[in-house]
Design an enzyme around this catalytic site. Structure first.
Site, PDB file in Angstrom:
ATOM      1  N   ALA A  80      42.337  67.890  57.183  1.00 46.12           N
ATOM      2  CA  ALA A  80      42.146  68.798  58.340  1.00 46.12           C
ATOM      3  C   ALA A  80      41.657  70.191  57.963  1.00 46.12           C
ATOM      4  O   ALA A  80      41.562  71.060  58.831  1.00 46.12           O
ATOM      5  CB  ALA A  80      43.399  68.899  59.211  1.00 46.12           C
ATOM      6  N   ALA A  81      41.312  70.408  56.693  1.00 41.28           N
ATOM      7  CA  ALA A  81      40.775  71.729  56.316  1.00 41.28           C
ATOM      8  C   ALA A  81      39.462  71.978  57.053  1.00 41.28           C
ATOM      9  O   ALA A  81      39.239  73.048  57.625  1.00 41.28           O
ATOM     10  CB  ALA A  81      40.562  71.796  54.810  1.00 41.28           C
ATOM     11  N   GLY A  82      38.585  70.959  57.059  1.00 44.79           N
ATOM     12  CA  GLY A  82      37.292  71.100  57.741  1.00 44.79           C
ATOM     13  C   GLY A  82      37.478  71.264  59.246  1.00 44.79           C
ATOM     14  O   GLY A  82      36.755  72.029  59.895  1.00 44.79           O
ATOM     15  N   ASP A  83      38.462  70.558  59.802  1.00 45.19           N
ATOM     16  CA  ASP A  83      38.724  70.653  61.251  1.00 45.19           C
ATOM     17  C   ASP A  83      39.249  72.049  61.606  1.00 45.19           C
ATOM     18  O   ASP A  83      38.905  72.614  62.647  1.00 45.19           O
ATOM     19  CB  ASP A  83      39.758  69.606  61.681  1.00 45.19           C
ATOM     20  CG  ASP A  83      39.291  68.195  61.390  1.00 45.19           C
ATOM     21  OD1 ASP A  83      38.065  67.962  61.388  1.00 45.19           O
ATOM     22  OD2 ASP A  83      40.147  67.320  61.165  1.00 45.19           O
TER      23      ASP A  83
HETATM   24  O1  RIB Z   1      39.885  65.300  59.411  1.00 43.67           O
HETATM   25  C1  RIB Z   1      41.189  64.821  59.217  1.00 43.67           C
HETATM   26  C2  RIB Z   1      41.495  63.718  60.176  1.00 43.67           C
HETATM   27  O2  RIB Z   1      40.678  62.612  59.882  1.00 43.67           O
HETATM   28  C3  RIB Z   1      42.915  63.191  60.102  1.00 43.67           C
HETATM   29  O3  RIB Z   1      43.815  63.902  60.917  1.00 43.67           O
HETATM   30  C4  RIB Z   1      42.778  61.730  60.467  1.00 43.67           C
HETATM   31  O4  RIB Z   1      43.309  61.406  61.701  1.00 43.67           O
HETATM   32  C5  RIB Z   1      41.281  61.444  60.420  1.00 43.67           C
HETATM   33  O5  RIB Z   1      40.769  61.277  61.642  1.00 43.67           O
END
Ligand code: RIB
Length: 296
Positions: A242-245
């Site tokens: 989730a760093a990119g998110d």
């Molecule tokens: O980018 C991270 C996400 O990728 C995770 O939370 C997982 O659910 C996948 O979709």
């Protein structure tokens, strides 16, 4: 100024298994720890944008199952439950392996995320009309992403994160105001691993801004004004999921609150550096207060 953001995308239950190293094919090894938490690229990005202080709507889908029951209160608590559609498919799932270096391997089961079709987009037309920024990733069907890009690309600012990497038509791709790949996704889209060459190719197709995230090397923005590099915050990563998110959510959240792209990159970079110091996807996304207070 706080413009509306609409994130259209996935939500998953993430089962994360922490190991010293990834197992080889056919090998069984011991894990040190397991956790179950909310995740999914769409959800992570919506939460990050919301936690940056922005005005966010999240269009997503849940199954009518135990995992949907687990995720709904989490969305409610953050005020992101107003645009959940329920369907007869199982709620999306991800199984994630994290090694001692904080690197990950992810397997996803699309489930209800595949329910978000062009017909659902039409039903939710009002949401799209009110939003100034639309955020997309590749954990819903590509037909839906292409539909949104073509339908709204000329009137809205669409930020498209082509993750996980998949092929998309050039006609749809060129409608993205911000294309935000990492270096692997950029290579798949352009056929070159040279970041500048790949980004310039995408600009030549009509994409207005290409923002490439390169982990510990920071991020690069390419557009008609030239190139801008944002240096990374160097921290000890324990889990990069989730760093990119987090980066993307904070980036769009900052744009919506009136920051320039360059300033938004700085805030996004700081937020994602904090995220990698914590375990899990959604639980690792910092609040605006944490980002402001952090000296990293
Ligand atoms: O980018 C991270 C996400 O990728 C995770 O939370 C997982 O659910 C996948 O979709």
């Amino acid at each position: 100024m706080n413009k509306e953001i609409l994130v259209v995308g996935s939500i998953n239950v993430d089962t994360t298994i922490y190991l010293d190293r990834f197992p080889k094919e056919g090998e069984t090894i011991n894990a040190s720890y397991k956790s179950v938490a909310a995740g999914g690229k769409g959800s992570n990005q919506a939460f990050a944008a919301k936690r940056s202080g922005a005005n966010v709507h999240f269009l997503t889908a849940l199954g009518k199952d135990q995992e949907g029951d687990f995720l709904l209160p989490i969305l409610q608590k953050e005020g992101l439950d107003q645009n959940v559609v329920f369907c007869d498919l199982p709620t999306g799932n991800a199984t994630i392996l994290v090694n001692q270096a904080g690197q990950n391997e992810i397997m996803i089961m699309e489930g209800a995320n595949g329910f978000i079709s062009p017909a659902v987009i039409e039903e939710k037309r009002e949401l799209f009309e009110k939003a100034q920024f639309i955020v997309l990733q590749n954990e819903i069907s590509m037909a839906t992403n292409e539909y949104i890009l073509k339908r709204y690309g000329d009137s809205k600012t669409i930020l498209y994160n082509p993750a996980p990497a998949k092929k998309i038509s050039q006609e749809a791709l060129r409608k993205a105001a911000y294309l935000i790949p990492n270096e692997t996704e950029l290579a798949l889209l352009t056929g070159t691993s040279n970041i500048e060459e790949g980004a310039r190719y995408l600009l030549s197709l009509g994409v207005k801004n290409v923002l490439v995230t390169v982990g510990s090397q920071g991020s690069y923005l390419f557009n008609s004004k030239g190139q801008h590099h944002c240096a990374p915050h160097l921290v000890k990563a324990i889990d990069t999921v989730a760093a990119g998110d987090t980066y993307l959510g904070y980036f769009v959240g900052s744009l919506a609150q009136g920051l320039s792209s360059e300033k938004a990159m700085e805030t996004a970079s700081k937020a994602s550096a904090i995220a990698v110091t914590k375990k899990g996807a959604l639980p690792s996304i910092p609040t605006k207060e944490e980002v402001q207070a952090a000296h990293i």
